[in-house]
Design a protein around this motif. Structure first.
Motif, PDB file in Angstrom:
ATOM      1  N   ARG A 108      -2.440  -3.184   9.478  1.00 21.24           N
ATOM      2  CA  ARG A 108      -3.558  -2.472  10.099  1.00 21.24           C
ATOM      3  C   ARG A 108      -3.073  -1.743  11.340  1.00 21.24           C
ATOM      4  O   ARG A 108      -2.115  -2.168  11.976  1.00 21.24           O
ATOM      5  N   THR A 138      -2.157   9.856   9.923  1.00 21.82           N
ATOM      6  CA  THR A 138      -2.619   8.753   9.076  1.00 21.82           C
ATOM      7  C   THR A 138      -1.627   8.501   7.947  1.00 21.82           C
ATOM      8  O   THR A 138      -1.286   7.348   7.649  1.00 21.82           O
ATOM      9  N   TRP A 169       0.596   5.174   7.270  1.00 22.65           N
ATOM     10  CA  TRP A 169       0.616   4.465   5.985  1.00 22.65           C
ATOM     11  C   TRP A 169       2.070   4.179   5.595  1.00 22.65           C
ATOM     12  O   TRP A 169       2.418   3.064   5.216  1.00 22.65           O
ATOM     13  N   SER A 180       3.706   1.563   7.763  1.00 23.81           N
ATOM     14  CA  SER A 180       3.149   0.252   7.416  1.00 23.81           C
ATOM     15  C   SER A 180       3.778  -0.281   6.129  1.00 23.81           C
ATOM     16  O   SER A 180       4.136  -1.465   6.030  1.00 23.81           O
ATOM     17  N   PHE A 214      -3.978  -0.446   5.637  1.00 24.73           N
ATOM     18  CA  PHE A 214      -3.164   0.311   4.696  1.00 24.73           C
ATOM     19  C   PHE A 214      -2.703  -0.584   3.558  1.00 24.73           C
ATOM     20  O   PHE A 214      -2.331  -1.739   3.778  1.00 24.73           O
ATOM     21  N   SER A 234      -1.641  -0.610  -1.115  1.00 29.10           N
ATOM     22  CA  SER A 234      -1.419   0.034  -2.411  1.00 29.10           C
ATOM     23  C   SER A 234      -1.820  -0.923  -3.520  1.00 29.10           C
ATOM     24  O   SER A 234      -1.656  -2.140  -3.390  1.00 29.10           O
ATOM     25  N   ASP A 293      -2.594   4.510  -3.399  1.00 26.36           N
ATOM     26  CA  ASP A 293      -2.323   4.213  -1.999  1.00 26.36           C
ATOM     27  C   ASP A 293      -3.564   4.547  -1.167  1.00 26.36           C
ATOM     28  O   ASP A 293      -4.190   5.592  -1.379  1.00 26.36           O
ATOM     29  N   GLU A 294      -3.906   3.661  -0.225  1.00 27.82           N
ATOM     30  CA  GLU A 294      -5.130   3.863   0.548  1.00 27.82           C
ATOM     31  C   GLU A 294      -4.981   3.433   1.990  1.00 27.82           C
ATOM     32  O   GLU A 294      -4.218   2.533   2.314  1.00 27.82           O
ATOM     33  N   GLY A 295      -5.797   4.081   2.804  1.00 29.96           N
ATOM     34  CA  GLY A 295      -6.101   3.632   4.151  1.00 29.96           C
ATOM     35  C   GLY A 295      -7.613   3.524   4.222  1.00 29.96           C
ATOM     36  O   GLY A 295      -8.330   4.466   3.849  1.00 29.96           O
ATOM     37  N   TYR A 331      -7.609   7.717   3.805  1.00 25.37           N
ATOM     38  CA  TYR A 331      -6.342   8.234   3.298  1.00 25.37           C
ATOM     39  C   TYR A 331      -6.213   7.758   1.855  1.00 25.37           C
ATOM     40  O   TYR A 331      -6.471   6.581   1.565  1.00 25.37           O
TER      41      TYR A 331
END
Length: 161
Positions: free
Chosen positions: A18, A60, A64, A67, A112, A114, A135-137, A146
């Motif tokens: 995070r 962002t 990601w 992270s 963050f 996946s 993949d995400e935020g 994201y």
């Protein structure tokens, strides 16, 4: 992600970490890489379609990536300490569908991660496969800020014959 292709589980989500965005870091990143008024100046940002100072989507995306790299390094080190085999890490053939559906504002905390969505053999390299990831935020309100579809080469435990 210190696992072999054969160990990947479709639908498994990895949470990398995070990050809470601060005013000063948003402005510093924007000055260096994306000097838009809504990333640099609070008054200009209030007059923009975003309504407040917000982070660059590239910031962002960069966080990601940072992270994910940190997560992989922590996992590899933990596996080494436990005496486990750590497979070679492969490169990424790229990503698609990169988007920033919601702005990231000062004080937002983004998680963050996946999720594995597909696994396939690499027809040219017997010892490798390719994993596809969503993949995400996600911000503290559960909103995606994201998103991208990623692909990465993953070592096989046993090369295909």
């Amino acid at each position: 992600m210190t696992i072999y292709l054969e160990d990947l589980v479709i639908g498994e989500k990895l949470v990398f970490g995070r990050h809470t965005f601060t005013r000063d870091e948003i402005i510093a990143f924007a000055k260096a890489y994306d000097p838009q008024p809504f990333h640099l100046d609070e008054a200009a940002a209030e007059r923009s379609l975003f309504g407040a100072l917000c982070a660059s989507g590239w910031q962002t995306a960069a966080l990601w990536m940072r992270s994910m790299v940190d997560y992989r390094q922590r996992q590899a080190e933990a596996d080494r300490r436990a005496g486990k085999d750590v497979p070679e890490s492969g490169p990424s053939p790229g990503l698609t569908k990169l988007r920033w559906p919601k702005p990231v504002y000062v004080g937002d905390t983004i998680t963050f991660g996946s999720t594995f969505t597909a696994v396939e053999d690499d027809p040219k390299r017997a010892g490798w496969g390719i994993a596809t990831t969503a993949d995400e935020g996600v911000n503290q309100h559960g909103e995606i800020v994201y998103a991208a579809i990623g692909r990465v080469y993953v070592k096989r435990r046993v090369p295909r014959s």
